[in-house]
Structure formats: structure tokens, C-alpha cells
Design a protein around this motif. Sequence first.
Motif, mmCIF file in Angstrom:
data_model
loop_
_atom_site.group_PDB
_atom_site.id
_atom_site.type_symbol
_atom_site.label_atom_id
_atom_site.label_comp_id
_atom_site.label_asym_id
_atom_site.label_seq_id
_atom_site.Cartn_x
_atom_site.Cartn_y
_atom_site.Cartn_z
ATOM 1 N N LYS A 3 -8.272 -10.839 -10.544
ATOM 2 C CA LYS A 3 -6.815 -10.885 -10.674
ATOM 3 C C LYS A 3 -6.182 -9.641 -10.064
ATOM 4 O O LYS A 3 -5.117 -9.711 -9.428
ATOM 5 C CB LYS A 3 -6.420 -11.019 -12.147
ATOM 6 N N PHE A 4 -6.823 -8.494 -10.220
ATOM 7 C CA PHE A 4 -6.304 -7.257 -9.628
ATOM 8 C C PHE A 4 -6.294 -7.362 -8.108
ATOM 9 O O PHE A 4 -5.316 -6.980 -7.453
ATOM 10 C CB PHE A 4 -7.153 -6.065 -10.071
ATOM 11 N N VAL A 5 -7.386 -7.867 -7.536
ATOM 12 C CA VAL A 5 -7.471 -8.030 -6.073
ATOM 13 C C VAL A 5 -6.406 -9.010 -5.593
ATOM 14 O O VAL A 5 -5.765 -8.794 -4.549
ATOM 15 C CB VAL A 5 -8.876 -8.501 -5.664
ATOM 16 N N LEU A 6 -6.196 -10.083 -6.347
ATOM 17 C CA LEU A 6 -5.163 -11.056 -5.983
ATOM 18 C C LEU A 6 -3.788 -10.405 -5.965
ATOM 19 O O LEU A 6 -3.011 -10.599 -5.011
ATOM 20 C CB LEU A 6 -5.171 -12.216 -6.974
ATOM 21 N N VAL A 7 -3.477 -9.636 -6.995
ATOM 22 C CA VAL A 7 -2.179 -8.949 -7.070
ATOM 23 C C VAL A 7 -2.045 -7.956 -5.918
ATOM 24 O O VAL A 7 -0.975 -7.837 -5.304
ATOM 25 C CB VAL A 7 -2.023 -8.236 -8.430
ATOM 26 N N LEU A 8 -3.114 -7.243 -5.605
ATOM 27 C CA LEU A 8 -3.090 -6.301 -4.482
ATOM 28 C C LEU A 8 -2.798 -7.017 -3.168
ATOM 29 O O LEU A 8 -1.936 -6.578 -2.388
ATOM 30 C CB LEU A 8 -4.432 -5.570 -4.397
ATOM 31 N N LEU A 9 -3.477 -8.116 -2.914
ATOM 32 C CA LEU A 9 -3.282 -8.850 -1.659
ATOM 33 C C LEU A 9 -1.862 -9.404 -1.569
ATOM 34 O O LEU A 9 -1.210 -9.301 -0.515
ATOM 35 C CB LEU A 9 -4.305 -9.981 -1.551
ATOM 36 N N LEU A 10 -1.370 -9.998 -2.654
ATOM 37 C CA LEU A 10 -0.013 -10.527 -2.648
ATOM 38 C C LEU A 10 1.002 -9.416 -2.408
ATOM 39 O O LEU A 10 1.981 -9.604 -1.664
ATOM 40 C CB LEU A 10 0.273 -11.223 -3.978
ATOM 41 N N SER A 11 0.776 -8.268 -3.017
ATOM 42 C CA SER A 11 1.709 -7.145 -2.861
ATOM 43 C C SER A 11 1.748 -6.660 -1.425
ATOM 44 O O SER A 11 2.828 -6.436 -0.857
ATOM 45 C CB SER A 11 1.297 -5.992 -3.795
ATOM 46 N N VAL A 12 0.587 -6.491 -0.828
ATOM 47 C CA VAL A 12 0.521 -6.006 0.551
ATOM 48 C C VAL A 12 1.216 -6.994 1.490
ATOM 49 O O VAL A 12 1.993 -6.593 2.375
ATOM 50 C CB VAL A 12 -0.938 -5.776 0.973
ATOM 51 N N VAL A 13 0.957 -8.267 1.307
ATOM 52 C CA VAL A 13 1.569 -9.282 2.176
ATOM 53 C C VAL A 13 3.090 -9.282 2.028
ATOM 54 O O VAL A 13 3.836 -9.268 3.020
ATOM 55 C CB VAL A 13 0.998 -10.674 1.864
ATOM 56 N N LEU A 14 3.577 -9.283 0.796
ATOM 57 C CA LEU A 14 5.015 -9.404 0.570
ATOM 58 C C LEU A 14 5.792 -8.147 0.942
ATOM 59 O O LEU A 14 6.922 -8.225 1.414
ATOM 60 C CB LEU A 14 5.280 -9.761 -0.901
ATOM 61 N N PHE A 15 5.194 -6.986 0.754
ATOM 62 C CA PHE A 15 5.922 -5.752 1.036
ATOM 63 C C PHE A 15 5.779 -5.288 2.483
ATOM 64 O O PHE A 15 6.695 -4.646 3.017
ATOM 65 C CB PHE A 15 5.470 -4.628 0.096
ATOM 66 N N PHE A 16 4.683 -5.628 3.141
ATOM 67 C CA PHE A 16 4.448 -5.066 4.471
ATOM 68 C C PHE A 16 4.649 -6.061 5.619
ATOM 69 O O PHE A 16 4.906 -5.637 6.749
ATOM 70 C CB PHE A 16 3.026 -4.494 4.560
ATOM 71 N N THR A 17 4.536 -7.348 5.364
ATOM 72 C CA THR A 17 4.666 -8.317 6.458
ATOM 73 C C THR A 17 6.083 -8.305 7.029
ATOM 74 O O THR A 17 7.064 -8.312 6.281
ATOM 75 C CB THR A 17 4.331 -9.731 5.957
ATOM 76 N N PHE A 18 6.193 -8.278 8.344
ATOM 77 C CA PHE A 18 7.479 -8.253 9.077
ATOM 78 C C PHE A 18 8.298 -6.996 8.749
ATOM 79 O O PHE A 18 9.521 -6.995 8.922
ATOM 80 C CB PHE A 18 8.332 -9.491 8.761
ATOM 81 N N LEU A 19 7.658 -5.927 8.322
ATOM 82 C CA LEU A 19 8.379 -4.747 7.833
ATOM 83 C C LEU A 19 9.244 -4.107 8.919
ATOM 84 O O LEU A 19 10.355 -3.649 8.644
ATOM 85 C CB LEU A 19 7.383 -3.722 7.278
ATOM 86 N N GLY A 20 8.749 -4.054 10.150
ATOM 87 C CA GLY A 20 9.501 -3.407 11.221
ATOM 88 C C GLY A 20 10.184 -4.376 12.154
ATOM 89 O O GLY A 20 10.588 -4.006 13.266
ATOM 90 N N GLN A 21 10.352 -5.620 11.709
ATOM 91 C CA GLN A 21 10.875 -6.660 12.593
ATOM 92 C C GLN A 21 12.372 -6.526 12.832
ATOM 93 O O GLN A 21 12.887 -7.009 13.843
ATOM 94 C CB GLN A 21 10.568 -8.040 11.980
ATOM 95 N N THR A 22 13.096 -5.881 11.925
ATOM 96 C CA THR A 22 14.551 -5.753 12.055
ATOM 97 C C THR A 22 14.955 -4.306 12.301
ATOM 98 O O THR A 22 14.259 -3.369 11.917
ATOM 99 C CB THR A 22 15.255 -6.253 10.785
ATOM 100 N N THR A 23 16.104 -4.142 12.924
ATOM 101 C CA THR A 23 16.655 -2.799 13.140
ATOM 102 C C THR A 23 17.148 -2.228 11.813
ATOM 103 O O THR A 23 17.294 -2.949 10.821
ATOM 104 C CB THR A 23 17.831 -2.856 14.121
ATOM 105 N N VAL A 24 17.450 -0.942 11.804
ATOM 106 C CA VAL A 24 17.989 -0.314 10.594
ATOM 107 C C VAL A 24 19.509 -0.509 10.574
ATOM 108 O O VAL A 24 20.285 0.447 10.577
ATOM 109 C CB VAL A 24 17.615 1.189 10.507
ATOM 110 N N PHE A 25 19.932 -1.797 10.538
ATOM 111 C CA PHE A 25 21.368 -2.080 10.629
ATOM 112 C C PHE A 25 22.105 -1.783 9.331
ATOM 113 O O PHE A 25 23.319 -1.629 9.324
ATOM 114 C CB PHE A 25 21.606 -3.537 11.054
ATOM 115 N N GLN A 26 21.370 -1.708 8.203
ATOM 116 C CA GLN A 26 22.026 -1.405 6.930
ATOM 117 C C GLN A 26 22.387 0.078 6.906
ATOM 118 O O GLN A 26 21.597 0.942 7.300
ATOM 119 C CB GLN A 26 21.073 -1.753 5.783
ATOM 120 N N VAL A 27 23.596 0.417 6.474
ATOM 121 C CA VAL A 27 24.144 1.768 6.604
ATOM 122 C C VAL A 27 23.263 2.815 5.933
ATOM 123 O O VAL A 27 22.949 3.855 6.531
ATOM 124 C CB VAL A 27 25.578 1.836 6.027
#
Length: 519
Positions: A3-27
Motif C-alpha cells: 500500500k505504501f508503494v502504491l501511494v508513492l507511485l500515485l503521488s509521483v504520477v499525480l504531482f510530477f506528470t506534465f509538471l513543466g508543460q505550461t508557462t508560469v502564466f499565474q502571477v
Amino acid sequence: MKKFVLVLLLSVVLFFTFLGQTTVFQVAEARNAECAKEMLENDNWVVPTFNGELRTDKPALEYFGMILAYLMFGVNETAARFFSALCGVLVVLATFWFTRRHWGEKAALWASLVLLSSLHVILQFRLATPDPYLILCHTLSLYLFYEGWVSRKWKWFAGMYVFLGLGILAKGPVGLLLPSLTVGIFLLVTKAFNWKNIVLLKPWWGTFIVLFFSLPWYWAVDVQTGGQWTRGFFLEHNLDRFNNGLQGHGGPFILTVAFILAGMLPFSVFAVRALRAVWKNRKEDRLLVFALVAVGVVAVFYAFSHTKLINYTSPAYPFFAILLGYFISNLIEGRFSNRKLLIEFSIIAVLALGIPVGVYFIAENTPPLETVRWIAWCLVPFPVGAVFAVFYMRQSVQKGLLAVAGTFMVSTLIFFGGPFHIINHQSPIEKYHELVSAHPNVVAYKDFDNAFAFYAQRPIPVFQTEKELEAYLAQHKNVLVLTRDHDLSYMDTIPNIKRVGIDHDLFSRRMTGVYHEIE
């Protein structure tokens, strides 16, 4: 362990996937990311500047994280957000670890899934802002306090003091004030506020540790700026915001509770049931009281503030998730009644249906997004999955709840991979940041979108009068002029420049204009 490994994998995918895909348009992102870039370029890890001028908005912990990431990955959007995402992973893992120690793996898994199913939680930890750093420090300081209080071992309190010091370095006084209020009120309501427990905390050593991790930078920036940063941060960005508020960011007393409930959707629909169960069992388990106090302190503290923003209440999320995880795990085990659960599942289905519908109408009425209102179709998995959750709930409560969690996690990933990226493409920042980055001579007239500062190769001079701008144009060649306002017709009177483009800013009534000097 699985369960810990599952939570780790889900966290990495959700927080890091497409992380740099957008510009820093938010002020806020733009200013923070640029400030760290300038500190790196100036080889000065003490004095924060934005566009060449002193910035007193935030302390240095987020800048340190971004500078370190810039050194590792280069100056880009992914690096600016890297440690924010890492903070998200650590908060989720810490919540799993902490909950498992006291209530077992099932409650730990559900507390983690509650966090990972929240679109706002994922968004919060994908932004280059100080809030992810504060949430991590706030959460860990309180988890460590509780471990020390239960075990009576000072090593846990020592860790608490470390994160209290880092919390101050992350966002100022609230990094100390919110956890301290939580601890104090918890000791009071459990009738444990006495000299024996105060001695156990060893506050004299704690004060030393807190100051060791926070004071050096505050002292250094005060000395190097002649007190200017200290006055600006503590008076303007703390006292004034709390007492007077920022324009357009006020609201009623109860608004902070609404923020927490909205931020923790979809599982916050079980809040009434969960809080009722927590209240009935509060005398049997002190952790229930502790988590409830932690949520209440954040909600009440910011209820008194004249500035109310949804990100302000986000330090309450991990503790609310613990309470919901406790309730859900006991619900599945049959310890709590599951009668009339169809009400909550139906609310989730309606809310899920409202997401694509709401996105469609917002896009329809928000320039420049009216041309991409079709992105609402990308969010259809929200209602489809919610309907399946209602269906599965009739067979098994656990299957229904897992369907809710899976639906919102998958749909959130789709959102950041598709619609969020498409929305970013409508931004003037996305359209012109490469032009600004490649151009050797960029200036601004009256105002400009601060995100362009992150992509410019040097500070952008800002001229407030037409005479100043014309004088600059007369002395320089190949000038790119940025401006921003509700009406840009005043640019038509300025000689020797031609329009490159005018575009609506995202989620604003103002427009950004880009002009080039006629050679």
C-alpha cells in the motif's frame, strides 16, 4: 508495504506528470520563479529581487528550493515547480506513515487517497509558490509533536522544532503561530497543559532550534537591505493583509470552512458523517481530537483575517484527510452505519457532472477561452466515473469509494495533460514568451504581465509616461514594447512602433499588447 508503494507511485504520477508543460502564466508563480532566477544570477541567496527591485512578499525557503532545482535542471518551468511537487509527495507519504502508526494501513491508505483525489491538493503542489513548503513544514511539525506526546521521547519534539523553524522560513509568522496554537489548544482541551508537559517539550532548547533554522536569513536580509525587507514583509504583507485585507479577497467569517470543504472534494461530501463519528469517539482516541483541533485552528484563524484565499486554508487538508480516512476505513469495516450513503454518492455525481458543464460555460464567457470551450469534453470522465461509483456502491461500499477515488485521480491527470495545457496556449505568455526571451531589448509601458520577466534575459524597464518611452526609443534600436491594460488605444498615439499582437490575459479583463519599434 504494498500500500505504501502504491501511494508513492500515485503521488509521483499525480504531482510530477506534465509538471513543466505550461508557462508560469499565474502571477504568483511568475514572481516567485523570477525572483529565484535573479537571486541565482546575482549570486545572492539573501536578498530577493523581482525585475531588479527588492521583493518583500515572501521569505526565502521557496527561493532556496527553486535555486537548487535551477542548478540541477536549468532555469525552466519544471525546475521552478520541482520542489513544490516533492513537498506534495512527502506530505502524502508522511500522512500515510503517521496514520498507519496509529490506525493501521487501511485508514492510512484512505487518508492518502482522500488527498490524492482532490484536484485542488494536486494543483496546490504543482505551483511555484511558498504554500507547498509551508504545508509540508506545518504538517510534519504537528505529526512529530504528536509522536513525541504519545511516546514521551524528546527526539520527536526536536524534529518538530526543526520544521517550525523551516516553516517560519517558508512563510513567516504563520509557520510558527498555526502549529503552536494547535499544540496549545490540544493540550488545553485534553487537560494536559501543565508544567510537567511543558518541561517535556523543553521549550528553551526548542527556541534555540527554531531560531537556528530561521533567524540567520532574516537577520542577513535585514542587514543587507537596511531593514527595508523586514518592514515590507512584516508590516505590509502580514499585518496589513490580516487587518485590512487585499482588495477583492475578503468574505464572510464562514468562508474558510467553505474553502476547506471545496478544496477537499470529492470526499469532503462525507464531512458531516465523519465529524459526527469523530465527535462520538473523541474520548476513545486522542488523535481524533488532535486532527480536529488542527483543522479548526486553521479555519478559525483565517476566518478572523480580512484577506481570505483558498490556499491559506490548505494546511488543514492533511488533518481533514486523516479524519476522513478514519471514517471511511471504519465505514468499510462495518463499524459505522452505511445507511443513506446514496445521498453522498449522488452529490458526488452531481458535482462531477458540474465540472465539465462549469468549464464549458466559464470558457464560453471568458475571453480568450471561448474558442476552446470544447475542452469541457475532455472532462467527461468526471461524471462518467461518478455514475459508475454510484452503481458499484450498490454492490459494495468499498468498490464505490474506490471508483470515486480512481475517477478523480484519472480525471485530474487528464485535466493537467489536456485542458490545462490548452488553456495555457491561449495565454499571451505562451504566445510571446519565446519572442521576449530571444529579443535583446525589451521594455514595458505603464504595466506588463509579470510572467514575461521570467522569460526575459534581463530586467524589463518600465516607463510611466509617453515622453520617457519616446526618449528611450530614440536612443535604442530594435526595441520590443510590452504593455497591459483594459484598453490599449493609447498605444496608437506613440510614433515609430507597430503592433505585433494584442491578446486577452487569462482570467482577467485586461489585455496584453506587444509592439515592435519601426526601424
